[in-house]
Each structure stands twice: as C-alpha cells, then as structure tokens.
Scaffold this motif. Structure first.
Motif, PDB file in Angstrom:
ATOM      1  N   LEU A 293      47.806  26.639  64.576  1.00 61.59           N
ATOM      2  CA  LEU A 293      46.648  27.284  63.961  1.00 61.59           C
ATOM      3  C   LEU A 293      45.628  26.283  63.442  1.00 61.59           C
ATOM      4  O   LEU A 293      44.422  26.542  63.493  1.00 61.59           O
ATOM      5  N   ARG A 294      46.093  25.125  62.948  1.00 62.39           N
ATOM      6  CA  ARG A 294      45.174  24.169  62.319  1.00 62.39           C
ATOM      7  C   ARG A 294      44.695  23.114  63.308  1.00 62.39           C
ATOM      8  O   ARG A 294      43.502  22.948  63.540  1.00 62.39           O
ATOM      9  N   GLU A 295      45.641  22.384  63.901  1.00 62.14           N
ATOM     10  CA  GLU A 295      45.273  21.223  64.697  1.00 62.14           C
ATOM     11  C   GLU A 295      44.763  21.600  66.082  1.00 62.14           C
ATOM     12  O   GLU A 295      43.830  20.976  66.597  1.00 62.14           O
ATOM     13  N   GLU A 296      45.376  22.619  66.705  1.00 65.62           N
ATOM     14  CA  GLU A 296      44.988  22.962  68.067  1.00 65.62           C
ATOM     15  C   GLU A 296      43.806  23.937  68.103  1.00 65.62           C
ATOM     16  O   GLU A 296      42.884  23.771  68.908  1.00 65.62           O
ATOM     17  N   ALA A 297      43.822  24.954  67.215  1.00 65.74           N
ATOM     18  CA  ALA A 297      42.800  25.993  67.284  1.00 65.74           C
ATOM     19  C   ALA A 297      41.746  25.886  66.197  1.00 65.74           C
ATOM     20  O   ALA A 297      40.626  26.376  66.378  1.00 65.74           O
ATOM     21  N   GLY A 298      42.081  25.261  65.073  1.00 62.98           N
ATOM     22  CA  GLY A 298      41.129  25.191  63.965  1.00 62.98           C
ATOM     23  C   GLY A 298      40.894  26.530  63.291  1.00 62.98           C
ATOM     24  O   GLY A 298      39.855  26.740  62.651  1.00 62.98           O
ATOM     25  N   TYR A 299      41.855  27.448  63.377  1.00 60.80           N
ATOM     26  CA  TYR A 299      41.690  28.771  62.794  1.00 60.80           C
ATOM     27  C   TYR A 299      42.031  28.815  61.303  1.00 60.80           C
ATOM     28  O   TYR A 299      41.483  29.635  60.559  1.00 60.80           O
ATOM     29  N   ALA A 300      42.982  27.999  60.872  1.00 58.74           N
ATOM     30  CA  ALA A 300      43.495  28.086  59.500  1.00 58.74           C
ATOM     31  C   ALA A 300      43.684  26.688  58.943  1.00 58.74           C
ATOM     32  O   ALA A 300      43.973  25.740  59.682  1.00 58.74           O
ATOM     33  N   TYR A 301      43.526  26.573  57.628  1.00 59.05           N
ATOM     34  CA  TYR A 301      43.796  25.280  56.990  1.00 59.05           C
ATOM     35  C   TYR A 301      45.290  25.022  56.923  1.00 59.05           C
ATOM     36  O   TYR A 301      45.750  23.895  57.112  1.00 59.05           O
ATOM     37  N   SER A 302      46.077  26.044  56.630  1.00 58.50           N
ATOM     38  CA  SER A 302      47.526  25.894  56.556  1.00 58.50           C
ATOM     39  C   SER A 302      48.168  27.239  56.823  1.00 58.50           C
ATOM     40  O   SER A 302      47.508  28.278  56.850  1.00 58.50           O
ATOM     41  N   ALA A 303      49.465  27.200  57.033  1.00 57.52           N
ATOM     42  CA  ALA A 303      50.280  28.409  57.170  1.00 57.52           C
ATOM     43  C   ALA A 303      51.649  28.076  56.607  1.00 57.52           C
ATOM     44  O   ALA A 303      52.098  26.934  56.681  1.00 57.52           O
ATOM     45  N   ARG A 304      52.293  29.059  56.009  1.00 57.16           N
ATOM     46  CA  ARG A 304      53.606  28.781  55.453  1.00 57.16           C
ATOM     47  C   ARG A 304      54.524  29.967  55.640  1.00 57.16           C
ATOM     48  O   ARG A 304      54.080  31.101  55.767  1.00 57.16           O
ATOM     49  N   CYS A 305      55.804  29.665  55.635  1.00 55.83           N
ATOM     50  CA  CYS A 305      56.805  30.716  55.564  1.00 55.83           C
ATOM     51  C   CYS A 305      57.882  30.273  54.581  1.00 55.83           C
ATOM     52  O   CYS A 305      58.091  29.078  54.363  1.00 55.83           O
ATOM     53  N   ALA A 306      58.504  31.242  53.972  1.00 57.21           N
ATOM     54  CA  ALA A 306      59.579  30.960  53.028  1.00 57.21           C
ATOM     55  C   ALA A 306      60.500  32.160  52.978  1.00 57.21           C
ATOM     56  O   ALA A 306      60.039  33.306  53.007  1.00 57.21           O
ATOM     57  N   ALA A 307      61.783  31.891  52.917  1.00 56.41           N
ATOM     58  CA  ALA A 307      62.760  32.962  52.763  1.00 56.41           C
ATOM     59  C   ALA A 307      62.931  33.257  51.280  1.00 56.41           C
ATOM     60  O   ALA A 307      63.130  32.345  50.477  1.00 56.41           O
ATOM     61  N   VAL A 308      62.803  34.520  50.913  1.00 58.46           N
ATOM     62  CA  VAL A 308      62.991  34.934  49.530  1.00 58.46           C
ATOM     63  C   VAL A 308      64.036  36.044  49.499  1.00 58.46           C
ATOM     64  O   VAL A 308      64.187  36.800  50.476  1.00 58.46           O
ATOM     65  N   GLU A 309      64.748  36.127  48.396  1.00 64.89           N
ATOM     66  CA  GLU A 309      65.739  37.183  48.226  1.00 64.89           C
ATOM     67  C   GLU A 309      65.170  38.243  47.300  1.00 64.89           C
ATOM     68  O   GLU A 309      64.778  37.953  46.168  1.00 64.89           O
TER      69      GLU A 309
END
Length: 425
Positions: A293-309
């Motif tokens: 998303l950031r380096e190839e397309a330039g669509y987003a500054y960052s993206a994240r995922c996290a597992a939460v309970e």
C-alpha cells in the motif's frame, strides 16, 4: 511484479528472566500478584474487575460508574481522594470496557498502604452524591460527543457493530441518551452488585517486597466482599467472513478501512505461529501490506494488524487510511496480499526470522518498565496465562519454523475469513 526488498537481520534480545513475583488468592476470592521492579521508587497498581452485562443500558451504567467511582468513597469525598494521591505524587483513573472495569494507579512506593486503603474505600463506598454524578455525567457526555467525531473511534465502533451486531462486545461507546438516564441510586446498586472481588485480579509492581505487598493487600481489602463471583461478559459470536460495507461519516478527509477475521487466543498451541504470520502480513513497518500500500502504490502511509482478545474470542484487526478514490484498489491489494500469503507465497524463513526478532524486541522494551510489566501481568492474568509466559513466549518464537508459520497463514489468513467496513466521507 516488484521484488520485495531484503529484510535486514534483527538481532534477538537477551532472554528475559521471569519477573520476581508472588501470588495469593485472598479469602474474598481476589487474586493478587505482586512483582518487584525497583527501577524507581514508585508502585504501579492495576485492578481488573469483570463487569459483563446484556442490556443496552449496561454500557452507559458502566461508563458513568467508572467516571464517578472516585467521587463515591465511604470515608472520603472527591477532594479528599485527590489529596491522598497528591500527598504521594500519585494518580488514579478508572476505565470501562464491555467486559470489565480497570483501575490504574501509581504513586511513591511508601504510599502503597494508603493507596490500598483508598482502593478499598472506593470499592466499598456509600451512596454516590447527586452533584458529583451530574458533574461526571456532563464530562462523559462530552467524551461521547468527541468520540463520535473521531475516525479512530467511529471506525472501530462501526466495525464492532458490523461483526457483533447487538452483542455487548459492540458497545464500547455508550449511547448518550442512556447516559442521561442513569441515576445516582443506580450507580450505588451497580457498585454493590457488580464490583466483586471473586474473579477479579489485582497487580502490584514496583519498588516493593512481593510478600509484604500481598500482606498489605490482604489487610486493606479484607472487608471488600460480595454475594458471588464477578460477572463475565457473554462470549461474542465468532466473526464470519463476508463483504466489506461502506459506512458514511460526513467530513472525513480520507477513507478509513477496518477489517476483521478470527484469530487464536494466546493459550492456543498454534498462537505463536499465527502471531508471526500476522506480523509478516501487516504487523509492523516492514510487513507485506505496508510495502504494497505504501511503497508500491502510494495509497497509504501505513497499515497495521493486531490480534486482540475480546471476551473469550480472538480477533485479527486490520486498519489503514486511504484517499476515498483508492478505496477499491487498496482493498484489492489487501486481499491479494492475503491470498498470496495463504497460498503460493507463504512467509519466507527470512520474514519469519525478522518478525520473531521484532516481536521479541518490542516485548523486551515493554517489560523493562514498571508500567509495561504491570500492564502485561494484568493482561496475561485476565486471559488465563501465568506470569512466566511473559518471558517464555519471546524465547519460544525462535522454535517456530517457517513451515509452521506458512500453515498458520493458510489456515487463518485466507481472504475469505475477513469482513469489515470502510468509513467513507
């Protein structure tokens, strides 16, 4: 296809020792853990109180109870509570979640007996004063209004409603009209009926002797009793994969994507492998989704995922913000990364090694502080993990193979397992 840049080797931190701690369950059913971390002469206190409920009013009652709890001590009014904390350079706050209330406090170590006495006073207090409740109600309503205008809160709320419908797990922000209807008498009843020691967990970390801290907690909290165990939140339904829905929020400057899929709780034997697979997907800045998303397309500054309970289930949450014009392309890239990760381009040994080093390093940094250790001990305890897990888990990541991570990705990171929303202007 763009070739992924080489991932630099991440040195593993030295193996951490299990925290020096003692544990005791008091006669009233309260579980107490005390750990020594004498970096500075301060003690951190954490108390988790299960506080589940089924009615729509429950979230409003829980939030207002958390806001007003420091006003309703048996032997101290709000000014006296503040004075006690000021005497030892301390602070105390109460926050409500759908599944529990959490009390966080810190002060100079010499004031620990006083802090525990104050805690007992708040938990066993008499009736709430109407004027105090009205003042806290006004502050809470202001926070509710602000949350509704902030994309990070509005996006999460929309995702939870999308995934859980009317289940209490979706009610992280109370309805303003219901907040207005909660009376001082209702808060008094809810404290007596719902803030119960059996099933709750108290953690003390800092410049203390663990055995002495346990004795002090037992003495101060001996008169905190209740009719039964604290009430757990009912288990949320497992998330089912499905379409990504648009939710309108006028005034946004960018679209906010929020996706979710089932994950594994930390007590599951397969958690370590899936944790590394999720990191390779979107868990840190060198992850595949960030590169796409950031380096190839330039669509987003960052993206994240996290597992939460959330209650008894674990959820993999993914989020990123993009220009609304790139909504479709960014989702297409996200699902393409998932498809390749769970299919013909599983995590490589280098990616697994980098993810394991990152995870171990972040955890080592967090556990090095009194605040981080206190939060981690409480979080582990309420999710069924022993304190030793905090040091054993980072070491165990080195034993996870790339094949195990690839299998975890195939099983849990298939695009069809995900659903979500996009907050749109």
């Amino acid at each position: 296809m763009t070739t992924a840049p080489a991932i630099p080797a991440v040195p593993r931190p030295a193996a951490a020792r299990p925290p020096e701690h003692r544990e005791r369950t008091l006669p009233n059913g309260l579980r107490v853990l005390a750990a020594r971390r004498a970096a500075v002469p301060v003690v951190e206190l954490r108390l988790a109180l299960p506080y589940g409920g089924q009615t729509p009013e429950h979230a409003a009652e829980a939030e207002l109870l958390a806001a007003a709890l420091t006003c309703g001590a048996a032997r101290r009014d709000r000014a006296a509570v503040d004075e006690v904390l000021a005497d030892y350079g301390g602070s105390l706050r109460v926050e409500a979640r759908p599944e529990r209330l959490k009390i966080t406090a810190r002060l100079l170590g010499e004031g620990l007996p006083t802090l525990l006495d104050l805690l007992a006073d708040l938990l066993t207090g008499t009736a709430f004063r109407a004027a105090d409740v009205e003042a806290e109600r006004a502050r809470l309503l202001q926070r509710v209004r602000l949350a509704g205008r902030m994309p990070q809160y509005a996006g999460r709320a929309a995702l939870l409603r999308h995934c859980f419908g009317e289940h209490p797990a979706a009610r992280e922000t109370p309805d303003a009209e219901l907040v207005r209807e909660v009376s001082a008498d209702t808060l008094t009843r809810r404290r007596a009926e719902g803030l119960l020691p059996a099933g709750s967990t108290l953690v003390l970390v800092g410049d203390l002797t663990p055995e002495h801290a346990l004795d002090a907690a037992a003495l101060a909290l001996a008169h905190w009793t209740g009719p039964g165990p604290a009430r757990e939140m009912a288990s949320p339904p497992q998330i089912a994969g499905g379409p990504v829905a648009d939710v309108r929020m006028p005034g946004l400057r960018q679209a906010e994507a929020r996706l979710a899929a089932p994950s594994l709780p930390r007590t599951d034997p397969g958690f370590a492998a899936l944790h590394l697979a999720e990191l390779v997907f979107a868990g840190y800045f060198s992850s595949r989704l960030v590169r796409s998303l950031r380096e190839e397309a330039g669509y987003a500054y960052s993206a994240r995922c996290a597992a939460v309970e959330i209650g008894t289930i674990a959820v993999n949450l993914v989020q990123f913000g993009v220009d609304p014009r790139h909504r479709d392309e960014s989702l297409e890239r996200t699902f393409d990364v998932l498809a390749r990760l769970s299919g013909d381009r599983p995590p490589t040994p280098a990616e697994v090694e980098a993810a394991a080093g990152y995870s171990a390093g972040i955890r080592a940094i967090s556990l090095a502080t009194q605040i981080g250790l206190a939060d981690a001990l409480l979080d582990a305890a309420v999710h069924g993990l022993r304190p030793a897990w905090l040091s054993a888990f980072p070491a165990s990541l080195a034993q996870v193979t790339a094949d195990q991570v690839a299998e975890a990705a195939r099983t849990h990171l298939d695009p069809g397992a995900f659903t979500g929303i996009v907050l749109q202007p």
